[in-house]
Design a protein around this motif. Structure first.
Motif, PDB file in Angstrom:
ATOM      1  N   ALA A 258       6.126  14.179  -5.562  1.00 22.90           N
ATOM      2  CA  ALA A 258       6.760  12.874  -5.724  1.00 22.90           C
ATOM      3  C   ALA A 258       7.363  12.417  -4.407  1.00 22.90           C
ATOM      4  O   ALA A 258       7.242  11.252  -4.011  1.00 22.90           O
ATOM      5  CB  ALA A 258       7.846  12.948  -6.806  1.00 22.90           C
ATOM      6  N   LEU A 259       8.001  13.379  -3.707  1.00 22.60           N
ATOM      7  CA  LEU A 259       8.632  13.063  -2.429  1.00 22.60           C
ATOM      8  C   LEU A 259       7.581  12.582  -1.427  1.00 22.60           C
ATOM      9  O   LEU A 259       7.759  11.565  -0.747  1.00 22.60           O
ATOM     10  CB  LEU A 259       9.318  14.331  -1.897  1.00 22.60           C
ATOM     11  CG  LEU A 259      10.535  14.132  -0.994  1.00 22.60           C
ATOM     12  CD1 LEU A 259      11.584  13.273  -1.706  1.00 22.60           C
ATOM     13  CD2 LEU A 259      11.132  15.482  -0.626  1.00 22.60           C
ATOM     14  N   ALA A 260       6.449  13.314  -1.391  1.00 21.60           N
ATOM     15  CA  ALA A 260       5.369  12.954  -0.464  1.00 21.60           C
ATOM     16  C   ALA A 260       4.807  11.574  -0.810  1.00 21.60           C
ATOM     17  O   ALA A 260       4.634  10.709   0.059  1.00 21.60           O
ATOM     18  CB  ALA A 260       4.261  14.004  -0.516  1.00 21.60           C
ATOM     19  N   GLU A 261       4.575  11.345  -2.114  1.00 20.95           N
ATOM     20  CA  GLU A 261       4.020  10.061  -2.534  1.00 20.95           C
ATOM     21  C   GLU A 261       4.950   8.910  -2.185  1.00 20.95           C
ATOM     22  O   GLU A 261       4.525   7.857  -1.729  1.00 20.95           O
ATOM     23  CB  GLU A 261       3.780  10.040  -4.054  1.00 20.95           C
ATOM     24  CG  GLU A 261       2.395  10.514  -4.444  1.00 20.95           C
ATOM     25  CD  GLU A 261       2.182  10.356  -5.939  1.00 20.95           C
ATOM     26  OE1 GLU A 261       2.534   9.280  -6.478  1.00 20.95           O
ATOM     27  OE2 GLU A 261       1.691  11.313  -6.564  1.00 20.95           O
ATOM     28  N   GLU A 262       6.234   9.159  -2.430  1.00 22.21           N
ATOM     29  CA  GLU A 262       7.198   8.104  -2.170  1.00 22.21           C
ATOM     30  C   GLU A 262       7.252   7.786  -0.675  1.00 22.21           C
ATOM     31  O   GLU A 262       7.292   6.631  -0.268  1.00 22.21           O
ATOM     32  CB  GLU A 262       8.577   8.519  -2.670  1.00 22.21           C
ATOM     33  CG  GLU A 262       9.484   7.326  -2.859  1.00 22.21           C
ATOM     34  CD  GLU A 262      10.888   7.611  -2.407  1.00 22.21           C
ATOM     35  OE1 GLU A 262      11.186   8.760  -2.047  1.00 22.21           O
ATOM     36  OE2 GLU A 262      11.675   6.664  -2.404  1.00 22.21           O
ATOM     37  N   ALA A 263       7.226   8.876   0.137  1.00 17.18           N
ATOM     38  CA  ALA A 263       7.250   8.682   1.585  1.00 17.18           C
ATOM     39  C   ALA A 263       6.039   7.876   2.035  1.00 17.18           C
ATOM     40  O   ALA A 263       6.145   6.950   2.853  1.00 17.18           O
ATOM     41  CB  ALA A 263       7.276  10.041   2.293  1.00 17.18           C
ATOM     42  N   ALA A 264       4.882   8.204   1.441  1.00 15.95           N
ATOM     43  CA  ALA A 264       3.654   7.501   1.805  1.00 15.95           C
ATOM     44  C   ALA A 264       3.752   6.016   1.477  1.00 15.95           C
ATOM     45  O   ALA A 264       3.443   5.157   2.309  1.00 15.95           O
ATOM     46  CB  ALA A 264       2.469   8.128   1.070  1.00 15.95           C
ATOM     47  N   SER A 265       4.237   5.711   0.252  1.00 15.32           N
ATOM     48  CA  SER A 265       4.302   4.297  -0.136  1.00 15.32           C
ATOM     49  C   SER A 265       5.404   3.575   0.626  1.00 15.32           C
ATOM     50  O   SER A 265       5.307   2.380   0.905  1.00 15.32           O
ATOM     51  CB  SER A 265       4.507   4.145  -1.651  1.00 15.32           C
ATOM     52  OG  SER A 265       5.759   4.649  -2.021  1.00 15.32           O
ATOM     53  N   ALA A 266       6.454   4.319   1.013  1.00 14.61           N
ATOM     54  CA  ALA A 266       7.515   3.701   1.803  1.00 14.61           C
ATOM     55  C   ALA A 266       6.999   3.323   3.189  1.00 14.61           C
ATOM     56  O   ALA A 266       7.364   2.306   3.759  1.00 14.61           O
ATOM     57  CB  ALA A 266       8.697   4.662   1.936  1.00 14.61           C
ATOM     58  N   ALA A 267       6.095   4.196   3.700  1.00 15.17           N
ATOM     59  CA  ALA A 267       5.508   3.916   5.005  1.00 15.17           C
ATOM     60  C   ALA A 267       4.655   2.654   4.965  1.00 15.17           C
ATOM     61  O   ALA A 267       4.613   1.872   5.915  1.00 15.17           O
ATOM     62  CB  ALA A 267       4.663   5.110   5.470  1.00 15.17           C
ATOM     63  N   GLU A 268       3.984   2.453   3.785  1.00 16.50           N
ATOM     64  CA  GLU A 268       3.140   1.262   3.659  1.00 16.50           C
ATOM     65  C   GLU A 268       3.943  -0.019   3.612  1.00 16.50           C
ATOM     66  O   GLU A 268       3.633  -0.997   4.255  1.00 16.50           O
ATOM     67  CB  GLU A 268       2.311   1.343   2.375  1.00 16.50           C
ATOM     68  CG  GLU A 268       1.022   2.130   2.534  1.00 16.50           C
ATOM     69  CD  GLU A 268       0.403   2.376   1.166  1.00 16.50           C
ATOM     70  OE1 GLU A 268       0.575   1.507   0.293  1.00 16.50           O
ATOM     71  OE2 GLU A 268      -0.226   3.428   0.983  1.00 16.50           O
ATOM     72  N   GLY A 269       4.947  -0.024   2.775  1.00 15.83           N
ATOM     73  CA  GLY A 269       5.698  -1.267   2.615  1.00 15.83           C
ATOM     74  C   GLY A 269       7.187  -0.984   2.566  1.00 15.83           C
ATOM     75  O   GLY A 269       7.631   0.089   2.938  1.00 15.83           O
ATOM     76  N   GLY A 270       7.932  -1.954   2.139  1.00 12.73           N
ATOM     77  CA  GLY A 270       9.390  -1.781   2.058  1.00 12.73           C
ATOM     78  C   GLY A 270       9.735  -0.811   0.944  1.00 12.73           C
ATOM     79  O   GLY A 270       9.039  -0.721  -0.045  1.00 12.73           O
ATOM     80  N   THR A 271      10.777  -0.055   1.134  1.00 12.06           N
ATOM     81  CA  THR A 271      11.221   0.835   0.073  1.00 12.06           C
ATOM     82  C   THR A 271      11.972   0.043  -0.980  1.00 12.06           C
ATOM     83  O   THR A 271      12.571  -0.985  -0.676  1.00 12.06           O
ATOM     84  CB  THR A 271      12.168   1.914   0.624  1.00 12.06           C
ATOM     85  OG1 THR A 271      13.112   1.259   1.447  1.00 12.06           O
ATOM     86  CG2 THR A 271      11.413   2.955   1.408  1.00 12.06           C
ATOM     87  N   ALA A 272      11.891   0.542  -2.172  1.00 11.89           N
ATOM     88  CA  ALA A 272      12.687  -0.063  -3.240  1.00 11.89           C
ATOM     89  C   ALA A 272      13.803   0.894  -3.564  1.00 11.89           C
ATOM     90  O   ALA A 272      13.576   2.062  -3.792  1.00 11.89           O
ATOM     91  CB  ALA A 272      11.800  -0.295  -4.462  1.00 11.89           C
ATOM     92  N   ARG A 273      14.971   0.418  -3.528  1.00 14.10           N
ATOM     93  CA  ARG A 273      16.062   1.308  -3.899  1.00 14.10           C
ATOM     94  C   ARG A 273      16.887   0.630  -4.966  1.00 14.10           C
ATOM     95  O   ARG A 273      17.278  -0.501  -4.807  1.00 14.10           O
ATOM     96  CB  ARG A 273      16.919   1.612  -2.662  1.00 14.10           C
ATOM     97  CG  ARG A 273      18.276   2.255  -2.926  1.00 14.10           C
ATOM     98  CD  ARG A 273      18.188   3.722  -3.313  1.00 14.10           C
ATOM     99  NE  ARG A 273      19.141   4.016  -4.384  1.00 14.10           N
ATOM    100  CZ  ARG A 273      20.226   4.749  -4.213  1.00 14.10           C
ATOM    101  NH1 ARG A 273      20.482   5.297  -3.085  1.00 14.10           N
ATOM    102  NH2 ARG A 273      21.039   4.988  -5.209  1.00 14.10           N
TER     103      ARG A 273
END
Ligand SMILES: Nc1ncnc2c1ncn2[C@@H]1O[C@H](COP(=O)(O)OP(=O)(O)OP(=O)(O)O)[C@@H](O)[C@H]1O
Ligand SMILES: [Mg+2]
Lengths: 518, 410
Positions: free
Chosen positions: A503-518
């Motif tokens: 999950a951490l890896a996936e989230e990091a990957a998608s965060a790299a693509e676009g803005g993070t959602a928090r």
């Protein structure tokens, strides 16, 4: 076209005017939100509309025709449908059977099961409601059960659908799914009355919003032309201030220790080798889709379920074999999930409901005798402190609005100031102001050194309050992470069963693509 | 059904006013009036003047000797009702009053026969035996429910038959061979509970001289025995127990919602056992009082014939599990019986008139409580047919937490 028009609806109860001349118009193909503080009169209004409660005054016009409903059968015949918070489904019947029950297709009193399944399947497809038509409803998640309830109304040709706090029991994903369904119903020309306490939901899905306060309409607004701030001002008559969280001090000794606990419920493993601890001055949140073992874990901590294996310690004492009373003596308090069934005695008054648990000790009991006067004072104090809207302490709590009954339960348990609180859905059904005040109370409780295990299907609540977050999936704890490291997408992935590292890896990957959602 | 009274409710004058009004327009008052009207019509039909008949009924049961008889009959009836309140209020449907009453009576008579005559101490010992036997007998259904599961409602009722048969058998063993009745020997006079003021005591003689022969005070002093005082004390103790003790409070909470009680640290099996033990113990005590104060021996079938134990269930329902309600309802039923006997003497009317009124009152109360319940059920059913909702069958006597008829959803 106007689907529904209510005018001058008035309903008085002893000491309270639940509805004081409410007028409301709903257009065809409109999603109309109804919002207001606890006790504002929302449920009463829709109960009147659905024929459950008779109004003292006022008229109901449906599709241009004046109507009066003796009972829900009349209302259904006029094209109304209502989905309650508590579902009324037969667990042993299939989805299709539940939907057609009482209005089955067939001849000579024989039910045509095949036709039923086909009809229900068609209906579901037409409105984009995904349901497993042939499956028994027994183990379906609440989000699906709710769709079954909606189908029941649609099957009976409802043109106006009433949803009283439908999102209270849903996860954010499920709520999103519900909104999709609501939009497709709107597109098909249905009208929907939607009660909620959440402003973002109003903004997301409703066309218009009617705001109630003290049984009166204070505003009727087009959502596209208003703001959450304006709506909440109409609700409360003031600006809701978000209170500041108190500074956190370093947590102390562990108050609750759960080690390798496995619990079986009805032969199924509900809690699977769970370990976690909550220390003094700390809130640990449990995030998870409802039905992933949170309730069984809470029941096990409360002493209502035997453990298959593992141990639980409360304030350092192993509570193996100890009953609920003994655990409470050790400092355990508990806000249960269901305020009607396990959280209160609805026929009893507030004095009784608030005194329980305090009645064996001073000051409510002195020299072996209960002190009725002090019991009343105790109730009055808690009612004031938690802002319960109730005519007086002698009122039976079953007559209170949902949110106010919830406050009674919260008030009783928090009032103990015991070392440990297990809080299940502590703000379910309460209005924004009350959520703020309950959160504030939990925060202060932590600051005083209380330990809280918070179970909530409200991710924002878990994120907002917790120091650490445990994610539960299928009875297991996926990971316990500091809340500073938690984000909605990360929790969402783990709640769906994705292991922490992935999950951490996936989230990091998608965060790299676009803005993070928090 | 369960009375939840708190200080707050009692303090508030508006609440008090509303309660008085509610009592006057309430189910019970209306049902009593309805029964009187119905029987009145019946009386007219058979050529009697209903006003004269009712007048006699009242006079015969509320004045002079009649009043004393009414009070005396109220003693076991109110006493047994008080006993039952301890379980009903806790949500434990104890229908075993009959057996507990009987077993208590037997234990006390056996003890009294075995004891040498030792006055008050002996009476206390015999009463204690009644309490212990009744409590033990009454607790059995509770133990069965807590350990094995079958509900008290069923087992307590069944246990009555075992009790009746068992007591019959023991009586046959104790019966003197020469006696013609199926009864135990009579207990020694020394162990009999005396009148409030015995005629032969100095005070009794003084009263006899000072007062007229038919003065109610004199009649009461001689006609009522000390059980009367015991029952008055029981009523007061019960009110205190319910309002002022933790155990009584917990019983009330359990009766309102058992699942809630378990969740807030109330030990529900303990509540079941305690309430049954107290219920049975008090029923046994009343059995002892009847034997020691009125019958002085145990005649086979005599306790059952009075119908006290079964009527007590009705008294508790009519009085809504409240001690004061039990006093009023118990007195009312006794009054009807005594007045009915007077009618027999004056008008040669069958004393069954009283039973008819009594039965009608109960019938109408049940009807009035039942009508909203039934219409509601029908409505739910119709609606279920229309919406496909499941009907949850809720037995009237036992409101479950799921009973949403009185509870609103938020
Ligand atoms: N059966 C009843 N008896 C007495 N009072 C009642 C009854 N039903 C509702 N009320 C009162 O009417 C008022 C409005 O209640 P209602 O349930 O409509 O509020 P609500 O807006 O739905 O609140 P919530 O957001 O908490 O669900 C409350 O003060 C409530 O106590
Ligand atoms: Mg509501």
């Amino acid at each position: 076209m106007r689907a529904l028009e209510l005018s001058g609806i008035t309903k008085r109860y002893p000491k309270v005017v639940a509805n004081g001349g409410i007028s409301l118009a709903v257009e065809q193909g409109e999603i109309h939100a109804l919002i207001g503080e606890n006790g504002a009169g929302k449920s009463t209004l829709v109960s009147i509309l659905y024929g459950f409660v008779q109004p003292d005054e006022g008229t109901i016009v449906v599709g241009g025709e004046r109507r009066s409903f003796k009972d829900p059968t009349d209302a259904i015949a006029a094209g109304l449908g209502m989905v309650f918070q508590n579902f009324n489904l037969f667990p042993e019947l299939t989805v299709a059977e539940n939907v057609v029950f009482g209005a089955e297709p067939g001849r000579l009193g024989l039910v045509d099961r095949r036709a039923a399944a086909a009809e229900v399947g068609d209906l579901a497809e037409r409105y984009g409601l995904q349901v497993p038509v042939g499956e028994r409803v027994e183990h379906l998640p609440v989000g699906v059960l709710q769709r079954v309830e909606i189908l029941k109304s649609l099957y009976r040709d409802a043109r106006i659908l009433i949803l009283d706090e439908p999102t209270g029991v849903l996860t954010p994903q499920e709520s999103e799914g519900l909104f999709e369904v609501m939009r497709s119903l709107r597109a098909a020309g249905k009208s929907i009355i939607f009660i909620t306490h959440k402003l973002d939901e109003v903004m997301a899905v409703a066309d218009r919003v009617t705001v109630l306060r003290d049984g009166r309409v204070t505003a009727s607004l087009v959502t596209a032309e208003t703001s959450p701030r304006e709506i909440s001002r109409h609700m409360t008559g003031r600006d809701v201030e978000l209170s500041q969280r108190l500074a956190r001090s370093a947590p102390g000794a562990p108050v609750l220790e759960v080690e390798g606990v496995t619990v079986e419920v009805d032969g199924r493993t509900a809690v699977d080798d769970v370990s976690l601890s909550v220390r003094a001055g700390e809130i640990v949140g449990i995030a998870g889709v409802a039905g992933n073992g949170q309730d069984a874990l809470a029941a096990a901590i409360g002493g209502h379920h035997p453990l298959r294996s593992g141990r639980i310690r409360i304030a350092g004492t192993d509570v193996d074999g100890a009953d609920n009373r003994r655990r409470r003596d050790l400092g355990f308090t508990h806000i249960p999930e269901d305020r009607h069934v396990t959280g209160s005695a609805p026929l009893g008054d507030a004095v009784l409901n608030l005194a329980v648990g305090y009645h064996r000790r001073s000051p409510l009991r002195e020299r072996g005798l209960l002190q009725p006067k002090r019991m009343v004072e105790h109730a009055e104090r808690l009612i004031r402190r938690f802002g319960v809207r109730i005519a007086g302490p002698a009122v039976a709590v079953g007559t209170l609005s949902g949110g106010n009954l919830q406050k009674i339960v919260v008030a009783r348990e928090l009032g103990h100031d015991a070392p440990l609180l297990v809080a299940e859905q502590p703000t379910r059904g309460v209005d924004i102001g009350a959520i703020e005040s309950i959160h504030g109370e939990l925060d202060e409780y932590r600051a005083r050194g209380g330990a809280v295990l918070l179970v909530s299907s409200e991710l924002s609540e878990v994120l907002n309050l917790s120091d650490r977050i445990a994610v539960m999936f299928e009875g297991r704890v996926m990971a316990v992470i500091p809340s500073a490291e938690a984000t909605v997408p990360l929790l969402g992935l783990m709640m769906a069963g994705v292991p922490y590292e992935t999950a951490l890896a996936e989230e990091a990957a998608s965060a790299a693509e676009g803005g993070t959602a928090r | 059904m369960t009375a939840v009274t708190t200080a707050a409710r009692r303090r508030d004058p508006a609440v008090l006013g509303r309660r008085v009004l509610a009592a006057l327009t309430g189910t019970v008052t209306v049902s009593i009036l309805g029964a009187l009207v119905a029987v009145g019509v019946l009386l007219v039909a058979i050529g009697q003047n209903p006003f004269a008949v009712y007048g006699t009924l009242l006079e015969g049961s509320l004045t002079g000797r009649g009043l004393v008889t009414t009070l005396q009959r109220s003693v076991p009836l109110v006493g047994l009702s008080i006993a039952l309140i301890y379980s009903f209020r806790a949500g434990v449907f104890n229908l075993g009053g009959q057996g507990q009453f009987l077993v208590g009576g037997l234990a006390s008579v056996v003890t009294a026969l075995a004891l040498p005559g030792t006055g008050v101490l002996g009476i206390l010992a015999a009463c204690a035996a009644g309490v212990v036997a009744g409590a033990a007998w009454g607790t059995v259904p509770g133990v069965i429910q807590v350990t094995l599961g079958p509900p008290v409602l069923v087992t307590s009722l069944l246990l009555n038959y075992i009790g009746i048969a068992g007591v019959s058998y023991v009586i046959s063993l104790l019966k003197p061979p020469s006696a013609s009745d199926q009864a135990t020997p009579t207990i020694s006079e020394d162990l009999q509970i005396s009148a409030l003021v015995p005629a032969r005591s100095p005070l009794g003689e003084a009263m006899g001289q000072a007062l007229e022969r038919n003065d109610v005070l004199l009649l009461a002093a001689r006609g009522l025995n000390w059980s009367f005082v015991v029952v008055i004390l029981l009523v007061i103790a019960t009110i205190l127990f319910n309002r002022r003790t933790a155990t009584g409070f917990e019983a009330g909470v359990t009766g309102l919602n058992g699942a809630f009680a378990r969740n807030v640290g109330i030990r529900s099996s303990r509540v079941v056992l305690t309430s049954l033990a107290i219920s049975g113990g008090l029923a046994g005590l009343i059995g002892a009082l009847v034997v020691l104060g009125t019958n002085f021996r145990l005649l086979d079938g005599q306790f059952e014939a009075t119908g006290y134990a079964m009527t007590a269930i009705l008294v508790v329902l009519l009085g809504r599990s409240s001690p004061i309600g039990a006093v009023l309802a118990g007195f009312f039923f006794s009054m009807l019986q005594v007045g009915g006997e007077e009618l027999n003497r004056t008008f040669a009317l069958s004393p069954a008139i009283a039973s008819i009124i009594q039965a009608l009152v109960i019938f109408l109360v049940v009807l009035r409580l039942g009508i909203p319940y039934v219409t509601q059920r029908l409505r739910r059913r119709a609606e279920a047919a229309a919406t496909g909702e499941r009907i949850e069958e809720v037995p009237d006597a036992a409101p479950t937490p799921r009973d949403t008829t009185t509870v609103k959803e938020g």
